[in-house]
Design a protein around this motif. Structure first.
Motif, mmCIF file in Angstrom:
data_model
loop_
_atom_site.group_PDB
_atom_site.id
_atom_site.type_symbol
_atom_site.label_atom_id
_atom_site.label_comp_id
_atom_site.label_asym_id
_atom_site.label_seq_id
_atom_site.Cartn_x
_atom_site.Cartn_y
_atom_site.Cartn_z
ATOM 1 N N LEU A 146 0.829 -1.202 0.000
ATOM 2 C CA LEU A 146 0.000 0.000 0.000
ATOM 3 C C LEU A 146 0.867 1.258 0.000
ATOM 4 C CD1 LEU A 146 -2.877 1.178 0.239
ATOM 5 C CD2 LEU A 146 -2.665 0.952 2.726
ATOM 6 N N TYR A 147 1.879 1.291 0.849
ATOM 7 C CA TYR A 147 2.732 2.467 0.959
ATOM 8 C C TYR A 147 3.537 2.696 -0.318
ATOM 9 C CZ TYR A 147 5.817 5.965 2.990
ATOM 10 O OH TYR A 147 6.503 7.137 3.238
ATOM 11 N N VAL A 148 4.135 1.642 -0.845
ATOM 12 C CA VAL A 148 4.939 1.775 -2.061
ATOM 13 C C VAL A 148 4.071 2.215 -3.235
ATOM 14 C CG1 VAL A 148 6.392 0.542 -3.718
ATOM 15 C CG2 VAL A 148 6.677 0.129 -1.271
ATOM 16 N N LEU A 161 12.294 11.274 -2.573
ATOM 17 C CA LEU A 161 12.564 10.177 -1.641
ATOM 18 C C LEU A 161 13.811 9.401 -2.053
ATOM 19 C CD1 LEU A 161 11.581 8.416 0.775
ATOM 20 C CD2 LEU A 161 10.339 7.036 -0.914
ATOM 21 N N SER A 162 13.997 9.226 -3.347
ATOM 22 C CA SER A 162 15.108 8.428 -3.856
ATOM 23 C C SER A 162 16.469 9.088 -3.650
ATOM 24 C CB SER A 162 14.904 8.121 -5.340
ATOM 25 O OG SER A 162 14.977 9.302 -6.121
ATOM 26 N N GLU A 163 16.465 10.335 -3.191
ATOM 27 C CA GLU A 163 17.720 11.015 -2.897
ATOM 28 C C GLU A 163 18.301 10.587 -1.552
ATOM 29 O OE1 GLU A 163 16.814 15.139 -3.122
ATOM 30 O OE2 GLU A 163 16.388 15.114 -5.283
ATOM 31 N N TYR A 164 17.524 9.838 -0.799
ATOM 32 C CA TYR A 164 17.954 9.363 0.521
ATOM 33 C C TYR A 164 18.225 7.859 0.473
ATOM 34 C CZ TYR A 164 16.283 13.875 2.221
ATOM 35 O OH TYR A 164 16.098 15.215 2.418
ATOM 36 N N ASN A 165 19.062 7.389 1.401
ATOM 37 C CA ASN A 165 19.367 5.952 1.456
ATOM 38 C C ASN A 165 19.155 5.349 2.834
ATOM 39 O OD1 ASN A 165 21.559 7.011 2.823
ATOM 40 N ND2 ASN A 165 23.041 6.536 1.206
ATOM 41 N N ALA A 166 18.595 6.133 3.753
ATOM 42 C CA ALA A 166 18.300 5.635 5.093
ATOM 43 C C ALA A 166 17.079 6.368 5.626
ATOM 44 C CB ALA A 166 19.499 5.836 6.019
ATOM 45 N N PHE A 167 16.258 5.638 6.419
ATOM 46 C CA PHE A 167 14.977 6.199 6.833
ATOM 47 C C PHE A 167 14.649 5.815 8.275
ATOM 48 C CE2 PHE A 167 15.118 5.122 2.378
ATOM 49 C CZ PHE A 167 14.872 6.351 1.782
ATOM 50 N N THR A 168 14.041 6.748 9.000
ATOM 51 C CA THR A 168 13.626 6.497 10.372
ATOM 52 C C THR A 168 12.180 6.922 10.566
ATOM 53 O OG1 THR A 168 14.381 8.696 11.112
ATOM 54 C CG2 THR A 168 15.961 6.864 11.271
ATOM 55 N N SER A 184 9.045 0.601 4.736
ATOM 56 C CA SER A 184 8.399 0.592 3.423
ATOM 57 C C SER A 184 9.085 1.549 2.458
ATOM 58 C CB SER A 184 6.919 0.974 3.567
ATOM 59 O OG SER A 184 6.228 0.079 4.413
ATOM 60 N N ALA A 185 9.533 2.694 2.968
ATOM 61 C CA ALA A 185 10.237 3.659 2.135
ATOM 62 C C ALA A 185 11.559 3.087 1.639
ATOM 63 C CB ALA A 185 10.483 4.951 2.908
ATOM 64 N N ALA A 186 12.268 2.378 2.514
ATOM 65 C CA ALA A 186 13.535 1.755 2.117
ATOM 66 C C ALA A 186 13.302 0.727 1.016
ATOM 67 C CB ALA A 186 14.198 1.104 3.324
ATOM 68 N N ILE A 187 12.235 -0.052 1.145
ATOM 69 C CA ILE A 187 11.895 -1.035 0.113
ATOM 70 C C ILE A 187 11.591 -0.330 -1.205
ATOM 71 C CG2 ILE A 187 10.166 -2.745 -0.588
ATOM 72 C CD1 ILE A 187 9.935 -3.524 2.382
ATOM 73 N N CYS A 188 10.831 0.759 -1.131
ATOM 74 C CA CYS A 188 10.453 1.497 -2.335
ATOM 75 C C CYS A 188 11.682 2.012 -3.078
ATOM 76 C CB CYS A 188 9.550 2.664 -1.940
ATOM 77 S SG CYS A 188 8.936 3.639 -3.328
ATOM 78 N N LEU A 196 13.220 -2.438 -10.452
ATOM 79 C CA LEU A 196 12.180 -3.440 -10.235
ATOM 80 C C LEU A 196 10.844 -2.860 -9.787
ATOM 81 C CD1 LEU A 196 14.293 -6.141 -8.319
ATOM 82 C CD2 LEU A 196 13.477 -6.270 -10.686
ATOM 83 N N LEU A 197 10.781 -1.539 -9.608
ATOM 84 C CA LEU A 197 9.580 -0.948 -9.028
ATOM 85 C C LEU A 197 8.346 -1.167 -9.903
ATOM 86 C CD1 LEU A 197 8.364 0.644 -6.717
ATOM 87 C CD2 LEU A 197 8.974 2.761 -7.913
ATOM 88 N N SER A 198 8.458 -0.914 -11.186
ATOM 89 C CA SER A 198 7.310 -1.081 -12.086
ATOM 90 C C SER A 198 6.822 -2.519 -12.106
ATOM 91 C CB SER A 198 7.669 -0.626 -13.504
ATOM 92 O OG SER A 198 7.929 0.759 -13.541
ATOM 93 N N ASP A 199 7.758 -3.460 -12.172
ATOM 94 C CA ASP A 199 7.379 -4.879 -12.180
ATOM 95 C C ASP A 199 6.706 -5.274 -10.876
ATOM 96 O OD1 ASP A 199 8.376 -5.256 -14.721
ATOM 97 O OD2 ASP A 199 10.312 -6.019 -14.046
ATOM 98 N N ALA A 200 7.227 -4.770 -9.768
ATOM 99 C CA ALA A 200 6.681 -5.134 -8.461
ATOM 100 C C ALA A 200 5.267 -4.605 -8.271
ATOM 101 C CB ALA A 200 7.588 -4.610 -7.351
ATOM 102 N N LEU A 201 4.944 -3.502 -8.938
ATOM 103 C CA LEU A 201 3.634 -2.883 -8.752
ATOM 104 C C LEU A 201 2.610 -3.287 -9.814
ATOM 105 C CD1 LEU A 201 4.623 0.714 -7.594
ATOM 106 C CD2 LEU A 201 3.901 -1.240 -6.207
#
Length: 227
Positions: A146-148, A161-168, A184-188, A196-201
């Motif tokens: 849902l989040y992704v 979001l993709s400019e970051y590599n760590a999330f809290t 979820s953000a890290a997975i995204c 792989l994002l398009s395929d995963a969604l």
């Protein structure tokens, strides 16, 4: 002192790495107290890994981006119907004695989360979102999906979001909760960088197949603790 996880992007399943950090926690309900805790947690992770670019994702974030990406604020469109990630998630819960409480889909996030029926309806059995059924295993499957999906619907947010590599998420306590918007953000971001994002969604089955290698270990990731 407190201990909370930081979720880093990863090149392999389940597309996040989890580092548990000890830091100074500032008690109190005021937003500024929460933000002081965020600063403390980020300082701890940067001391360990100076190269990380870390983003707090919650209502207590010090950045506009982190606030917008909070599940309470992040909008999502499902079959043309719009709501927030939080309300979509809460409205989809099916318990042994009730649910899904579909009226929560259009309720404000805070109202959806605090609805008493969610804690008085017995054991969680599954999720049903606008007629689409999701299992409770892997444990974070539905929330992650849902989040992704929500982030991917907003190209500007996804790019930033993709400019970051760590999330809290300073509000997330793994002793009390399972799902976490920072994970979820890290997975995204990991899926995006792997192409792989398009395929995963494409659909929920594709997301499950691509992201989760072992449904019994999805909440584990790669966990490292520092004290």
């Amino acid at each position: 002192m407190a201990r909370r996880p930081t979720f880093l992007i990863s090149e392999g399943k389940p597309y996040f790495k989890e580092i548990n950090m000890q830091f100074t926690y500032f008690n109190g309900f005021a937003i500024r107290q929460k933000q002081k805790s965020v600063d403390s947690l980020h300082a701890a992770i940067k001391k360990l890994q100076p190269e990380v670019k870390v983003l707090e994702i919650s209502r207590y974030s010090l950045t506009e981006l982190g606030t917008k990406l909070s599940a309470f604020n992040l909008g999502v469109s499902i079959d043309g119907k719009k709501t927030t990630v939080e309300s979509a998630f809460q409205s989809s819960k099916v318990f042994e004695n009730g649910g899904p409480y579909t009226d929560l889909f259009y309720s404000p996030s805070i109202v959806s989360k605090r609805d008493e029926r969610l804690s008085n309806s017995g054991r969680l059995m599954k999720f049903v979102l606008l007629g689409n059924e999701f299992p409770i295993n892997p444990k974070t499957f539905f929330y992650d999906w849902l989040y992704v999906n929500a982030v991917s619907q907003n190209e500007e947010l996804l790019t930033k979001l993709s400019e970051y590599n760590a999330f809290t998420d300073i509000a997330f306590n793994p002793e009390k909760s399972i799902n976490c918007q920072a994970r979820s953000a890290a997975i995204c971001v990991s899926l995006l960088k792997k192409g792989l994002l398009s395929d995963a969604l494409k659909n929920k089955d594709a997301f499950k197949e691509i992201v989760y290698s072992d449904e019994n270990k999805i909440t584990e990731g790669v966990q490292i603790s520092f004290f």
